[in-house]
Design a protein around this motif. Sequence first.
Motif, PDB file in Angstrom:
ATOM      1  N   TYR A 102      41.173  43.473  37.034  1.00  9.08           N
ATOM      2  CA  TYR A 102      40.507  41.927  37.160  1.00  9.08           C
ATOM      3  C   TYR A 102      40.814  40.945  35.951  1.00  9.08           C
ATOM      4  O   TYR A 102      40.417  39.911  36.062  1.00  9.08           O
ATOM      5  CB  TYR A 102      38.876  42.377  37.272  1.00  9.08           C
ATOM      6  CG  TYR A 102      38.746  43.225  38.356  1.00  9.08           C
ATOM      7  CD1 TYR A 102      39.118  42.768  39.703  1.00  9.08           C
ATOM      8  CD2 TYR A 102      38.070  44.440  38.401  1.00  9.08           C
ATOM      9  CE1 TYR A 102      38.888  43.744  40.853  1.00  9.08           C
ATOM     10  CE2 TYR A 102      37.877  45.178  39.277  1.00  9.08           C
ATOM     11  CZ  TYR A 102      38.340  44.875  40.569  1.00  9.08           C
ATOM     12  OH  TYR A 102      38.049  45.412  41.736  1.00  9.08           O
ATOM     13  N   SER A 161      37.122  32.952  35.802  1.00  8.26           N
ATOM     14  CA  SER A 161      36.692  34.251  36.624  1.00  8.26           C
ATOM     15  C   SER A 161      35.648  34.729  36.413  1.00  8.26           C
ATOM     16  O   SER A 161      34.920  35.158  37.226  1.00  8.26           O
ATOM     17  CB  SER A 161      38.203  35.160  36.773  1.00  8.26           C
ATOM     18  OG  SER A 161      38.136  35.965  35.527  1.00  8.26           O
ATOM     19  N   PHE A 197      32.540  35.033  39.184  1.00  9.56           N
ATOM     20  CA  PHE A 197      31.851  36.278  39.350  1.00  9.56           C
ATOM     21  C   PHE A 197      30.350  36.126  39.153  1.00  9.56           C
ATOM     22  O   PHE A 197      29.600  36.579  40.016  1.00  9.56           O
ATOM     23  CB  PHE A 197      32.315  37.406  38.472  1.00  9.56           C
ATOM     24  CG  PHE A 197      31.881  38.539  38.554  1.00  9.56           C
ATOM     25  CD1 PHE A 197      32.083  39.389  39.726  1.00  9.56           C
ATOM     26  CD2 PHE A 197      30.942  39.278  37.614  1.00  9.56           C
ATOM     27  CE1 PHE A 197      31.543  40.867  39.832  1.00  9.56           C
ATOM     28  CE2 PHE A 197      30.148  40.613  37.721  1.00  9.56           C
ATOM     29  CZ  PHE A 197      30.380  41.221  38.886  1.00  9.56           C
ATOM     30  N   LYS A 249      28.743  34.132  42.000  1.00  5.33           N
ATOM     31  CA  LYS A 249      28.642  35.072  43.234  1.00  5.33           C
ATOM     32  C   LYS A 249      27.770  36.103  43.221  1.00  5.33           C
ATOM     33  O   LYS A 249      27.107  36.269  44.364  1.00  5.33           O
ATOM     34  CB  LYS A 249      30.214  35.486  43.629  1.00  5.33           C
ATOM     35  CG  LYS A 249      30.347  36.302  44.874  1.00  5.33           C
ATOM     36  CD  LYS A 249      31.790  36.584  44.939  1.00  5.33           C
ATOM     37  CE  LYS A 249      32.122  37.358  46.152  1.00  5.33           C
ATOM     38  NZ  LYS A 249      33.435  38.026  46.402  1.00  5.33           N
ATOM     39  N   THR A 250      27.549  36.755  42.025  1.00  3.39           N
ATOM     40  CA  THR A 250      26.856  37.914  42.056  1.00  3.39           C
ATOM     41  C   THR A 250      25.294  37.601  41.944  1.00  3.39           C
ATOM     42  O   THR A 250      24.488  38.549  41.959  1.00  3.39           O
ATOM     43  CB  THR A 250      27.447  39.226  41.308  1.00  3.39           C
ATOM     44  OG1 THR A 250      27.451  38.595  39.794  1.00  3.39           O
ATOM     45  CG2 THR A 250      28.734  39.516  41.855  1.00  3.39           C
TER      46      THR A 250
END
Length: 81
Positions: A29, A46, A50, A53-54
């Motif tokens: 990743y 990135s 993340f 999104k999480t």
Amino acid sequence: MKKCIACGMPMKSPEDYPLGDTTKNYCKYCAKPDGSMQNYEEKLTSMTEFVVKTQGLDRQVAEESAAYMLSKLPAWKKERS
């Protein structure tokens, strides 16, 4: 078991490494498509995505959170200066 120097993810199997290369000290990743490691700005972007999104955080708060998390990792030691 190794931990990724760029994000802290545990790397337990060859599938966790970029291109399956277990000699790398960063995970898939944190790698670019050619297997090289992302730079700090790429990783911050990135990691921010993340976190948004999480955890559903506001983008600015997510970026601050991501920057804090990255500041604790060996790959970004020079970024802390």
